[in-house]
Design a protein around this motif. Structure first.
Motif, mmCIF file in Angstrom:
data_model
loop_
_atom_site.group_PDB
_atom_site.id
_atom_site.type_symbol
_atom_site.label_atom_id
_atom_site.label_comp_id
_atom_site.label_asym_id
_atom_site.label_seq_id
_atom_site.Cartn_x
_atom_site.Cartn_y
_atom_site.Cartn_z
ATOM 1 N N ILE A 48 0.815 -0.962 0.131
ATOM 2 C CA ILE A 48 0.112 0.031 0.067
ATOM 3 C C ILE A 48 0.813 1.190 -0.011
ATOM 4 C CG2 ILE A 48 -1.608 1.326 1.302
ATOM 5 C CD1 ILE A 48 -2.991 -1.224 2.302
ATOM 6 N N ARG A 49 0.742 2.102 -0.732
ATOM 7 C CA ARG A 49 1.362 3.422 -0.990
ATOM 8 C C ARG A 49 0.577 4.764 -0.619
ATOM 9 N NH1 ARG A 49 3.680 4.420 -6.877
ATOM 10 N NH2 ARG A 49 1.581 5.139 -7.351
ATOM 11 N N PHE A 50 1.176 5.420 0.400
ATOM 12 C CA PHE A 50 0.551 6.701 0.665
ATOM 13 C C PHE A 50 0.957 7.923 -0.073
ATOM 14 C CE2 PHE A 50 0.121 3.490 4.189
ATOM 15 C CZ PHE A 50 -1.233 3.725 4.747
ATOM 16 N N MET A 51 0.454 8.491 -0.715
ATOM 17 C CA MET A 51 0.709 9.470 -1.511
ATOM 18 C C MET A 51 0.401 10.918 -1.020
ATOM 19 S SD MET A 51 2.740 8.562 -4.080
ATOM 20 C CE MET A 51 2.564 9.551 -5.413
ATOM 21 N N PRO A 52 0.873 11.774 -0.526
ATOM 22 C CA PRO A 52 0.207 13.038 0.057
ATOM 23 C C PRO A 52 -0.132 13.942 -1.182
ATOM 24 C CG PRO A 52 2.547 13.174 0.276
ATOM 25 C CD PRO A 52 2.369 11.480 -0.324
ATOM 26 N N LEU A 53 -1.182 14.623 -0.726
ATOM 27 C CA LEU A 53 -1.798 15.453 -1.890
ATOM 28 C C LEU A 53 -1.770 16.796 -1.074
ATOM 29 C CD1 LEU A 53 -4.968 13.578 -3.060
ATOM 30 C CD2 LEU A 53 -2.683 13.827 -4.243
ATOM 31 N N THR A 54 -0.654 17.630 -1.653
ATOM 32 C CA THR A 54 -0.729 19.134 -1.059
ATOM 33 C C THR A 54 -1.872 19.846 -1.432
ATOM 34 O OG1 THR A 54 1.956 18.858 -1.609
ATOM 35 C CG2 THR A 54 0.917 21.109 -1.258
ATOM 36 N N ALA A 55 -2.298 20.632 -0.534
ATOM 37 C CA ALA A 55 -3.172 21.421 -0.488
ATOM 38 C C ALA A 55 -3.068 22.764 -1.620
ATOM 39 C CB ALA A 55 -3.734 22.010 0.938
ATOM 40 N N PRO A 56 -3.854 23.364 -2.219
ATOM 41 C CA PRO A 56 -3.655 24.449 -3.147
ATOM 42 C C PRO A 56 -3.573 25.600 -2.184
ATOM 43 C CG PRO A 56 -5.289 23.065 -4.161
ATOM 44 C CD PRO A 56 -4.999 22.549 -2.881
ATOM 45 N N ARG A 57 -2.778 26.523 -2.368
ATOM 46 C CA ARG A 57 -2.423 27.707 -1.475
ATOM 47 C C ARG A 57 -3.652 28.671 -1.939
ATOM 48 N NH1 ARG A 57 2.235 28.177 1.281
ATOM 49 N NH2 ARG A 57 2.281 30.390 1.500
ATOM 50 N N GLY A 206 -4.195 16.448 1.590
ATOM 51 C CA GLY A 206 -4.719 15.300 1.645
ATOM 52 C C GLY A 206 -3.954 14.172 1.488
ATOM 53 N N ASP A 207 -4.510 13.056 1.074
ATOM 54 C CA ASP A 207 -3.495 11.874 0.537
ATOM 55 C C ASP A 207 -4.304 10.925 -0.119
ATOM 56 O OD1 ASP A 207 -4.642 9.982 2.433
ATOM 57 O OD2 ASP A 207 -3.659 11.043 4.142
ATOM 58 N N THR A 208 -3.675 9.923 -0.741
ATOM 59 C CA THR A 208 -4.215 8.824 -1.383
ATOM 60 C C THR A 208 -3.487 7.637 -0.757
ATOM 61 O OG1 THR A 208 -2.902 8.796 -3.231
ATOM 62 C CG2 THR A 208 -4.725 9.786 -3.562
ATOM 63 N N GLN A 209 -4.360 6.555 -0.714
ATOM 64 C CA GLN A 209 -3.946 5.058 -0.442
ATOM 65 C C GLN A 209 -3.908 4.159 -1.813
ATOM 66 O OE1 GLN A 209 -5.099 3.530 3.285
ATOM 67 N NE2 GLN A 209 -5.419 5.408 4.266
#
Length: 614
Positions: A48-57, A206-209
């Protein structure tokens, strides 16, 4: 007998085999029962890969709702340790593709706290790098491309010193901010409003799994937590005025260098504000830079271009530049002299052109003149005598009353405080006594006196609004992603200058005459349809040519705008700073533009450049 020996050996072997099976079964039972859950978890996270999703400023808007700073999608190169540490050969290969030092990548890997999260290596990479990575996918196990939000400064250099720029958090910044939730690889504000309001505008990541195969390729999306856009800022800036101010400044510097021979006139400032509120309508500092260059890490070439410029494009001269105020300080000297009764409107003082080995800038002698004539014509001899009458202690008192010698309180980093000339300062720094000649210099804004352009604008604002000193500010509202107002900023009065309405009107009338026939800026504002109040200034510069000042407010009867302009090594204030101030006032007051020599030169060069391109 031989048969018995064989049977004995078989029995021993039998018991050994039984013992081995017992050990294996016991171990298997232990792993399955006692540690089954733990190993099941490890098995799961291994695929399982955790990919962070950076919030738009959050976005920046001007006072009229026009977007100035937004976001766009871009690619970020990251690393994920799929089945153990990233091999050195992968790091070396990736470093070559990214033109990075391999040790820099290793340091990022070392700092990563969660071994199952991606490690951001480089943000906002170009399409050429994306193509290389995709072409060599099999040679780069653990290297992934993430789509992340990239900052976009719509008008490039416009407002650069106001907005600032963003970049990856440094080790020293991380040490200070780690307790606040910041982590390695985060993008943060480094300068200007981006730095000041970083917490409010950075949003929630956020993030994705994802389920991945042995090579790290996605197989199935398991879960996704959407990032939350950060809060947006509504600024006090008027884009129309900002654009005009920046173009006028660039055209004027070009004209001074190429037509008038002021080869070192390469730095300048303009501050535009509402004197009734403290709102900053425009702020220009030259030279400047393009904050878009810092997205994803600035290149060596671009950084050298900025860093090697001796005029320091990264300095916001509007708040950090400290200059002798020159004759603009005569407003302070006038206030002190009138309030203390050292001069009356009717009294005339003889100007012979010289006083105590000092004289007028042009060497002229005006003869018998009163206060109004002296201020409108910026007569040095008259104000030398006023300085002698008032004394250095009272000059310092009224300068501080106007807010000089202290930060204005604008919410931007690295604001300078300027300097008020005083006996205490000289004694503390130089351990020397004060001389009368230094008081005379102080009275005309020379010697030890230093102000920032924002402070000069503040002084003019206090004259315009009746003596009130408001905190200058750049943000009027903070807006949530759904459009709700999170916070509103109102005018904040910090103090003011104690001056009677009678004496204030005397100063205003004299400043009004500056732009009329006979005043020092008469030719600059010839034909201007709205009455203004202004003051020219030419400040001596021990390192080169004189600096040119012009400060003004308009309309004269009901002021809504203050302008302060300084051109480093520009010469006389009326010649260098005055034309820029006029164009700003034309834009702010919707006055038809008057073409000048700087405009003509800009048009000639534009035509020439277009011809060459064609």
């Amino acid at each position: 007998m031989g048969g018995n020996i064989s049977n004995s050996r078989l029995n021993v072997l039998y018991y050994i085999v039984i013992l081995i099976f017992v050990v294996l079964i016991t171990r298997l039972a232990y792993l399955q029962i006692a540690q089954g859950d733990d190993y099941r978890h490890k098995s799961d996270v291994n695929h399982i890969r955790f990919m962070p999703l950076t919030a738009p400023r959050g976005l920046f808007y001007d006072r009229n709702g026009m977007p100035l700073v937004t976001n766009r999608p871009g690619f970020t190169v990251s690393l994920i340790p799929i089945s153990g540490p990233i091999p050195d050969d992968v790091i070396d290969r990736l470093a070559a593709f990214l033109s990075m030092n391999p040790d820099e990548i290793r340091q990022k890997v070392k700092q990563q706290g969660n071994p199952f999260e991606s490690i951001r290596i480089k943000n906002n990479v170009g399409q050429d790098i994306v193509t290389k990575i995709e072409e060599h996918r099999n040679d780069l196990p653990g290297v992934v491309l993430e789509i992340q939000s990239v900052r976009k400064y719509i008008y490039n250099e416009l407002g650069a010193h106001i907005f600032g720029y963003i970049g990856e958090i440094s080790d020293s910044e991380l040490a200070k901010k780690k307790a606040e939730g910041y982590k390695s690889g985060d993008i943060i504000g480094k300068f200007g409003l981006e730095e000041v309001w970083d917490k409010e505008i950075r949003g929630i990541d956020g993030d994705t799994q994802e389920e991945v195969d042995a090579a790290g390729r996605p197989v199935k999306m398991l879960d996704k937590k959407q990032p939350v856009l950060g809060n947006s800022l509504v600024l006090t800036i008027d884009t129309k005025i900002q654009k005009v101010a920046e173009k006028a400044m660039d055209d004027q510097l070009n004209y001074l260098q190429k037509k008038l021979g002021n080869v070192n006139a390469k730095a300048a400032v303009a501050v535009v504000m509402n004197p009734q509120t403290g709102e900053i309508l425009a702020m220009v500092s030259r030279p400047t830079f393009d904050p878009n260059l810092f997205n994803g890490g600035i290149s060596v070439k671009n950084w050298q271009m900025i860093n090697d410029n001796p005029f320091n494009p990264m300095e916001n001269r509007a708040i950090d530049g400290e200059y002798p105020p020159g004759s603009t300080f005569k407003i302070v000297t006038s206030t002190a002299a009138l309030e203390l009764g050292k001069i009356t409107p009717e009294e005339r003082i003889f100007d012979s052109g010289h006083y105590m080995s000092k004289g007028n800038a042009s060497g002229e002698a005006l003869g018998w003149i009163n206060f109004q004539t002296a201020l409108s014509k910026s007569d040095n001899v008259f104000f030398y005598k006023m300085g002698e009458r008032v004394g250095i202690d009272n000059l310092a008192k009224y300068a501080r009353m106007y807010g000089l010698g202290a930060r204005t309180g604008i919410n931007l980093p690295d604001e300078a405080s300027g300097l008020v000339a005083s006996q205490e300062y000289k004694e503390k720094v130089y351990h020397e006594e004060w001389y009368l000649s230094e008081t005379l210099d102080a009275a005309i804004g020379q010697g030890f006196q230093l102000v920032t352009p924002l402070q000069a604008a503040m002084v003019m604002s206090e004259v315009a609004n009746g003596g009130h000193r408001y905190r200058p500010y750049l943000v009027s509202k903070i807006i949530s992603p759904n459009g709700d107002i999170v916070k509103t900023f109102e005018p904040e009065e910090l103090g003011g200058v104690q001056v009677s309405e009678r004496n204030l009107n005397l100063i205003r009338d004299a400043l009004h005459d500056v732009a009329l026939p006979g005043g020092t800026a008469a030719y600059v504002f010839d034909g201007f349809p709205i009455s203004i109040a202004g003051k020219t200034g030419t400040a001596e510069n021990p390192h080169g040519d004189d600096h040119g000042w012009f400060v003004a407010y308009a309309p004269f009867d009901k002021p809504t705008i203050v302008v302060a302009v300084i051109v480093e090594q520009g010469g006389f204030g009326a010649d260098s700073a005055g034309p820029v101030a006029r164009k700003i006032l034309e834009a702010a007051l919707n006055v038809p533009t008057k073409k000048d020599a700087a405009d003509e030169l800009a048009e000639e060069e534009a035509i020439k450049n277009n011809t060459i391109q064609e």
